[in-house]
Design a protein around this motif. Sequence first.
Motif, mmCIF file in Angstrom:
data_model
loop_
_atom_site.group_PDB
_atom_site.id
_atom_site.type_symbol
_atom_site.label_atom_id
_atom_site.label_comp_id
_atom_site.label_asym_id
_atom_site.label_seq_id
_atom_site.Cartn_x
_atom_site.Cartn_y
_atom_site.Cartn_z
ATOM 1 N N ASP A 97 2.224 1.876 -4.158
ATOM 2 C CA ASP A 97 1.325 2.298 -5.229
ATOM 3 C C ASP A 97 0.601 3.565 -4.775
ATOM 4 O O ASP A 97 -0.247 3.513 -3.870
ATOM 5 C CB ASP A 97 0.315 1.189 -5.545
ATOM 6 C CG ASP A 97 -0.485 1.486 -6.796
ATOM 7 O OD1 ASP A 97 -0.341 2.602 -7.343
ATOM 8 O OD2 ASP A 97 -1.250 0.605 -7.234
ATOM 9 N N ARG A 150 0.817 -1.217 0.000
ATOM 10 C CA ARG A 150 0.000 0.000 0.000
ATOM 11 C C ARG A 150 0.850 1.265 0.000
ATOM 12 O O ARG A 150 0.346 2.345 -0.285
ATOM 13 C CB ARG A 150 -0.922 0.002 1.219
ATOM 14 C CG ARG A 150 -1.970 -1.097 1.182
ATOM 15 C CD ARG A 150 -2.682 -1.212 2.522
ATOM 16 N NE ARG A 150 -3.686 -2.269 2.506
ATOM 17 C CZ ARG A 150 -3.415 -3.549 2.634
ATOM 18 N NH1 ARG A 150 -2.164 -3.946 2.767
ATOM 19 N NH2 ARG A 150 -4.371 -4.455 2.613
ATOM 20 N N ARG A 186 -1.708 5.117 -6.077
ATOM 21 C CA ARG A 186 -3.127 5.097 -6.388
ATOM 22 C C ARG A 186 -3.946 4.399 -5.312
ATOM 23 O O ARG A 186 -5.159 4.566 -5.242
ATOM 24 C CB ARG A 186 -3.356 4.411 -7.731
ATOM 25 C CG ARG A 186 -2.743 5.161 -8.919
ATOM 26 C CD ARG A 186 -2.827 4.324 -10.175
ATOM 27 N NE ARG A 186 -2.086 3.073 -10.036
ATOM 28 C CZ ARG A 186 -1.999 2.138 -10.985
ATOM 29 N NH1 ARG A 186 -2.634 2.327 -12.140
ATOM 30 N NH2 ARG A 186 -1.319 1.036 -10.785
ATOM 31 N N ARG A 187 -3.281 3.610 -4.486
ATOM 32 C CA ARG A 187 -3.978 2.891 -3.426
ATOM 33 C C ARG A 187 -3.976 3.733 -2.152
ATOM 34 O O ARG A 187 -2.940 4.256 -1.757
ATOM 35 C CB ARG A 187 -3.319 1.537 -3.156
ATOM 36 C CG ARG A 187 -3.310 0.615 -4.349
ATOM 37 C CD ARG A 187 -2.694 -0.725 -3.994
ATOM 38 N NE ARG A 187 -3.473 -1.418 -2.970
ATOM 39 C CZ ARG A 187 -3.173 -2.636 -2.512
ATOM 40 N NH1 ARG A 187 -2.090 -3.260 -2.979
ATOM 41 N NH2 ARG A 187 -3.912 -3.223 -1.595
ATOM 42 N N PRO A 188 -5.133 3.882 -1.506
ATOM 43 C CA PRO A 188 -5.163 4.669 -0.254
ATOM 44 C C PRO A 188 -4.429 3.928 0.856
ATOM 45 O O PRO A 188 -4.477 2.699 0.947
ATOM 46 C CB PRO A 188 -6.664 4.792 0.048
ATOM 47 C CG PRO A 188 -7.292 3.623 -0.655
ATOM 48 C CD PRO A 188 -6.474 3.370 -1.887
ATOM 49 N N GLU A 189 -3.746 4.680 1.699
ATOM 50 C CA GLU A 189 -3.004 4.103 2.809
ATOM 51 C C GLU A 189 -3.848 4.135 4.084
ATOM 52 O O GLU A 189 -4.476 5.135 4.392
ATOM 53 C CB GLU A 189 -1.705 4.885 3.059
ATOM 54 C CG GLU A 189 -0.643 4.701 1.998
ATOM 55 C CD GLU A 189 0.675 5.354 2.410
ATOM 56 O OE1 GLU A 189 0.754 5.815 3.569
ATOM 57 O OE2 GLU A 189 1.596 5.400 1.589
ATOM 58 N N ASP A 190 -3.852 3.009 4.797
ATOM 59 C CA ASP A 190 -4.464 3.019 6.112
ATOM 60 C C ASP A 190 -3.385 3.294 7.158
ATOM 61 O O ASP A 190 -2.230 3.540 6.832
ATOM 62 C CB ASP A 190 -5.180 1.690 6.395
ATOM 63 C CG ASP A 190 -4.240 0.490 6.265
ATOM 64 O OD1 ASP A 190 -3.016 0.704 6.114
ATOM 65 O OD2 ASP A 190 -4.727 -0.647 6.320
#
Length: 429
Positions: A194, A191, A196-200
């Motif tokens: 990339d 995560r 484009r992927r939201p991070e938690d």
Amino acid sequence: MSRRRARRPRAPAWTATLTWKAALFIGVMCCALAALLGTLVHVSVTGQTVRDAREKALSRLTDVTRLYEAGEPLPPFAGLDPEGLPEPLRRLAGRGERGTMVADRGGRSTMWAAGPADGHALAVRLDHSLGAGAIDALDRSIVGSSILAIAATLAVGLVAVTRVTRRLHATAQVARRITAGDLDARVDDPRTKDPRRPEDEVAAVAGALDTMASSLQRKLQSEQRFTADVAHELRTPLTGLSAAAELLPEGRPAELVRDRVRAMRGLTEDLLEISRLDARNETVDLAVHDLGPLVERAVRASGTETEVRIVRDAAVETDRRRLERVLGNLVANAHRHGRPPVVVTVDGPTVAVRDHGPGYPAYLLASGPQRFRTESGGKGHGLGLTIAVGQAEVIGAELAFGGAAEGGGAEARIRLPEYVRFGDELPEG
């Protein structure tokens, strides 16, 4: 007499895990929500069922009242002061009022409606067992569906929490590897790679740990290169300076120059050794040695007045040259910073080096030896114990610093891998 305070029982370790806490929280919240929704549904359906039965009973009471006033016979479900009429309804009719009440009659739920009639209570009854049975069935359905919903929610929640805790465990494992010296360890959470992927939050922690490890690795490598470069650059001028010092005429000035040159050469060699240990590319020449004679030889080579005590000898598998280096540094440190007598004790695979001085400083006991740091007024550069720790790690030994149990002083204990000769344990014959 003084009473010893009873210790509170300690909870199992698994109760502190995030998975258990999440499961408990999800379970409690699901039970509370199921109880709330079940109560609301039960109250709503029960109220509606009772209202319908009450309206039906009052409607029949109106019809029966007309029949009674017309002088016609009453139906079987009606009568004046009938047997089984609840006493509250009887008193209500006596006051000239109408009312309804659910009561048990012959083991069956019955809806009663009563009103005044010539000083008597005219009442009708309505079988309410079907409505009561429907409410009981509804309650059972609510309990069953609540249990299934709680189990399903708990299972899904545990799966989701387990995925998070597994990532947290992986992050913690990488942090422990970095602490142990593996600066190449990284979490590499997908995560964080990339954009484009939201991070938690877990990905943010993993990314911060990777960034910190990379920064720390760069700084340490820069320091290691600096130490190695300085040591290498000093060797050439020191060699020339040493040769020039030997050409000086004999006398006190020449002795001082030679002494300082030897000290600088020793410091340079220590720096080179530390740079090699930091690089972690040392090769080990392991062999089996009797520990007692090896320690005695290392102490004699130190040229110090050190007592050697062999409580129990043992065979160890180690690198003789590196172990002698460790013991030599520990003995030299004990004589330089402690007070005599200095005693080296061999007890099985453990060697203890003890002096009777003020003991190790607090910073060393808390975080280990640190290069170029000694107590105020002390001699040396703090490199001897640093090298001892590094060489002990290379040969797989455990080196610990502490205070002597009796009499004060400092004590360093090095435990080596013991070599067991299985043939010696076999019975003869």
